[in-house]
Structure formats: C-alpha cells, structure tokens
Scaffold this motif. Sequence first.
Motif, PDB file in Angstrom:
ATOM      1  N   UNK A  70      -3.007   0.717  -0.551  1.00  0.00           N
ATOM      2  CA  UNK A  70      -3.168  -0.333   0.433  1.00  0.00           C
ATOM      3  C   UNK A  70      -3.806   0.195   1.715  1.00  0.00           C
ATOM      4  N   UNK A  71      -3.361   1.364   2.141  1.00  0.00           N
ATOM      5  CA  UNK A  71      -3.880   1.940   3.380  1.00  0.00           C
ATOM      6  C   UNK A  71      -5.349   2.324   3.260  1.00  0.00           C
ATOM      7  N   UNK A  72      -5.810   2.542   2.015  1.00  0.00           N
ATOM      8  CA  UNK A  72      -7.209   2.947   1.826  1.00  0.00           C
ATOM      9  C   UNK A  72      -8.159   1.749   1.859  1.00  0.00           C
ATOM     10  N   UNK A  78     -12.045  -2.466  -2.010  1.00  0.00           N
ATOM     11  CA  UNK A  78     -11.263  -2.615  -3.238  1.00  0.00           C
ATOM     12  C   UNK A  78     -11.974  -1.923  -4.396  1.00  0.00           C
ATOM     13  N   UNK A  79     -11.256  -1.814  -5.536  1.00  0.00           N
ATOM     14  CA  UNK A  79     -11.907  -1.341  -6.763  1.00  0.00           C
ATOM     15  C   UNK A  79     -11.840   0.158  -6.950  1.00  0.00           C
ATOM     16  N   UNK A  80     -12.978   0.742  -7.395  1.00  0.00           N
ATOM     17  CA  UNK A  80     -13.001   2.156  -7.785  1.00  0.00           C
ATOM     18  C   UNK A  80     -12.772   3.103  -6.610  1.00  0.00           C
ATOM     19  N   UNK A 156      -4.467  -1.398 -10.162  1.00  0.00           N
ATOM     20  CA  UNK A 156      -4.799  -2.817 -10.319  1.00  0.00           C
ATOM     21  C   UNK A 156      -4.462  -3.590  -9.042  1.00  0.00           C
ATOM     22  N   UNK A 157      -3.525  -3.060  -8.284  1.00  0.00           N
ATOM     23  CA  UNK A 157      -3.118  -3.660  -7.020  1.00  0.00           C
ATOM     24  C   UNK A 157      -4.292  -3.769  -6.044  1.00  0.00           C
ATOM     25  N   UNK A 163      -5.791  -0.299 -17.348  1.00  0.00           N
ATOM     26  CA  UNK A 163      -4.766  -1.065 -18.040  1.00  0.00           C
ATOM     27  C   UNK A 163      -3.757  -1.697 -17.088  1.00  0.00           C
ATOM     28  N   UNK A 164      -3.752  -1.276 -15.861  1.00  0.00           N
ATOM     29  CA  UNK A 164      -2.831  -1.840 -14.886  1.00  0.00           C
ATOM     30  C   UNK A 164      -2.986  -3.346 -14.747  1.00  0.00           C
TER      31      UNK A 164
END
Lengths: 215, 329
Positions: A70-72, A78-80, A156-157, A163-164
């Motif tokens: 989240x902090x990133x 988002x994503x990779x 996945x968050x 697979x998350x």
Amino acid sequence: MTLSEYVSSRWDELTQAAGQHALVVALSILMATLIGVGVGVLTYRRPRLAGLATAATAGFLTIPSFALLGLLIPFLGLGWGPTLVALVMYSLLPIVRNTIVGLRAVDPAVVEAGRGMGMSAARVMARVQLPLAWPVILAGIRVSTQMIIGIAAIAAYVAGPGLGNQIFDGLARLGSVNALNAALAGTLGVVVLALAFDLFYLVVRLLTTPRGLRA
Amino acid sequence: MPDDISDGVRIELDGLTKRYPGQEVPAVDNVTMAIPAGELVVFVGPSGCGKTTTMKMINRLIEPTSGSIRIGGEDVLGMPPDQLRRRIGYVIQQIGLFPHLTVAQNVALVPKLLGWPKAKVTARVDELLNLVGLDPAQFAGRHPRRLSGGQQQRVGVARALAADPPVMLMDEPFGATDPITRERLQNEFLRLQRELRKTIIFVTHDFEEALRLGDRIAVFRERSRIAQYDTPARILADPADDYVASFIGGDSTLKRLALISVGDLAADPAAEVDGLPRVSATATLREALDVMVSHSTQQVACDGGVLTYAAICAAAEPAREREEVPGAR
C-alpha cells in the motif's frame, strides 16, 4: 460445481495467473540475487557493514506485506511495479545473509593461494570464493523463493499479477457461486508452484555444485 | 654458485621494514640481505619473529612500509603486484588447493593466467605431475579432497612450479604433514631443487628442516633481526651468539656430521674390510658413527674401503668448515 470442474472450466485463466505468478517471483528472485550477492560481496569482510546490511534487510521483512504494498502505491502506482519492489525487499535477507556466511566460510588459505599466484581480487572472488560459497548462497535463494511465493499472492491487493486475484476474488464474495472454488484453486496453485520451484532448485543445485564439493 | 647457468635469479632486500599502524615497534625492522641465484635460503626463527612477514613482502602479499626489493636486479615495488606474483611460485603450509577444481586445473592456473596456448598448458601439467611423482593418468582428473596430505602438497608444489618461475616462496610447506611424509617430501624436494636450481626462500621454525634443506640459513630473532646468515655447516661450527647456539642445541657436532656423507671422505682402501659392518656411500657420517657405536667398533666398511672413527673425528673439526664461502657474510 466441484473444485475439479471449476479448475477445468477456468483452466486457461488459472494457468495464465500461475504463469504470471511464477514470472513475478522469478524476476524478483533474479533481482534480489544480483543485489543480495552484491551487498554480501561488498560487506562480508567488514563486520559493521555486514551487520548493517543484515539488520536492514531483516527490517524489511518485519513490514507487513499489506502495508508495504500500500505504501508503495503513491510512488509506483499499481500492478507490477510495487509487486516487484516489495518481493525483492522481502527476499533480500536470506540471500544477503547466506552470501556473507558462505563467503566467510571459504578457507582463507585458498584465497591466499589464489592471490599469491597472481589472481586479482576480483578474479579470486569470481572464480574461487563465489563458486565455493555457491551452495550456501543457493540455499538462501531457495528460502527466499519459498517465502515470496506466498507473499506474491497478496500483490493482488495492488492489482499485481498472479494467483492472488483468484484468492481475493473468492474471499471477497464468499458464499456466492464458485467463490470458495476460486479461493481454493488459487491457494492450491500457490502450493503447486512452490513445489515446482523447489524441484527446480533441487536440479539447479545438482547441476551447479562443483563436483569437488559434493560429499 | 655460478649465476649465469642457474635458473634462479638473485634477490636483494635492502632496508626492508614493515610497520603496522598503531604498533610501536615494527614487525620487520630494516632487513638487508642478498639471496644468491639458485640457492635455497631458509628463514628460521620462533613464531612471530617476522620471518613470514619478510617473505610475504617479497611477493607483496604484504606491502613494505619502506625499503626495497630487487629480483634479478628489477625493483619489484614498481611492478603491478598480480604480474609480479605470476612469476613467483608460492607454496603455503595449508596448501590452499582449490577444492572445486581438479588437480590438473589447479596446476594449470598460472599458465592460463599468463595466456599460454591450451596444448602447452596440458603438456606442462603432465610434465609437472610426473616431476612431483604423481601419475597424470591417475591424478589429473581427481579433486583435491580425494588426495592424501602428502599428495596434496605435491600438487601444491607442482602448481607453484607451473609457469617455471625463477623464484619460489615456501611458507612451512611440509609443516602440516606427519614426520614420515615430511621426510619423504623433503628428500623429493631436495632432488627436485638440485635439477631446477630455483632461488627459493623457505620459511620454517624447524631448525632440523633448515639444516636438511638450506644452502644457507638465516636465523631470525624478533622483529626480523637476523642473528646469523650463513651455510648450515658454518652456523653449526661457529654460532654467532648464544641465541643461535640455543637453536642448535647440545649436539652441534652430531648435527654437523649429519651434513657430511660417507662418500665425501677418503676411506682407507688398504685396510681389511672383512667382518666390519657396512655403510653406503650416501649415508651420513652421523649414521656411520651410529653403526660404530652400536657394533662397538671403531671401523666401518664402505665403498672405498674402511672408514675409521679417527677420520670422522677429523671431519668434525670445526676448522675444516672455516674456508671462505663466496657470498656468505
């Protein structure tokens, strides 16, 4: 729908997610190996720096994965991006630690002989010290991989790959159709991936351990 | 020792000093000495006297604080250290073979660093393994851990000789082997050195080993001060001071007799040899004396005739050893 029916009906989707999961783990481990071995090589002879490197990478591991991902987001979106960075941070400790331990365990006489014969310090490192420390370093890489295969599911968050997504989807709508199947399929996929990676490392260890070092 | 026909080159140390930061007294203090080409010079002294430090400054594993080192007239402190070291064979007590490489790969290392063509390297490895008494067909492909300690040190010597360096530095090379293996390695090594005539600096704390191997011995006291630098015979006959005498111990005459072989003395060819115990020409006078004592006789038979107790006593006269040896100081 039973779990096996679910898996066969969503086979393409599941294998694609598993492939991405494996890819993000493999990329993270590759980067962590380059960074971790580099940090180990630079610090193994300086106890204070080595302690600092170990403490810092251990510190990364104490950050809860939800919080870190989240902090990133503000920095990497988002994503990779955030997924890779978080996974690299989590996998550093075993690799750094084992590189330091492995290099310290190399017989000083072997290094002295190499230097005394006119090999440069870099050549002794590349041709003698790292090959001799390799089985220990590889053990660290293996531990890191096992660790981040599970953590990668949480990516996945932040809309990361893998697979998350199956697991999160399923858990988010638990009670509705196929929700449990999705969560179970994702979890099973992670376990299967972990086993596959472990098998891979077994083969790598057999192929890359110098014959003279095998018991 | 004629310098021109020998394989080795002269080494000159001048005012060599090593001072470690934070230590009051230098570890090595102002060492000046010359090692003649093709000779084996033994540095002997107690642990911590600086003999190993002095040796390691020659291949610059330890950088001198001040002073100069010349090998074959060339100032080594101005050379890139790695290139210097490829021209100096280096053998250490712990051997330090690379466990992940085969015997052949270990020996081939320096020639490969020097960029020798592959065929030449392979031929050289076989030649060297034969030289140190290891059959290449049997040992070339083995890994070090499958060799005995003595075999490992033979590979260590072969590896140091690989690029045919004019100079060898040996740091207690036989110190970790059992007494029987050590004596065999010493004898093989002496035979090898008689052929190769390298300039060798050999560090040991074992005075007996120094006597066996050295063309010359430098007896070190603390801070690498040289108490005496001379041939074994002259050190035994005429120790410079009590410190050197303490190394020799109480049996200096017997030790001196051990340096002379029976073949070196003129035996009496006319005397009757029947019934006398025999000794070989290569036996030492010490061994001949041992035979005399154990047989309660004053005469032994040898190849040239009869050797008498009186002849051994005459050979042990210190005066005999006092003729000037060129280059000794």
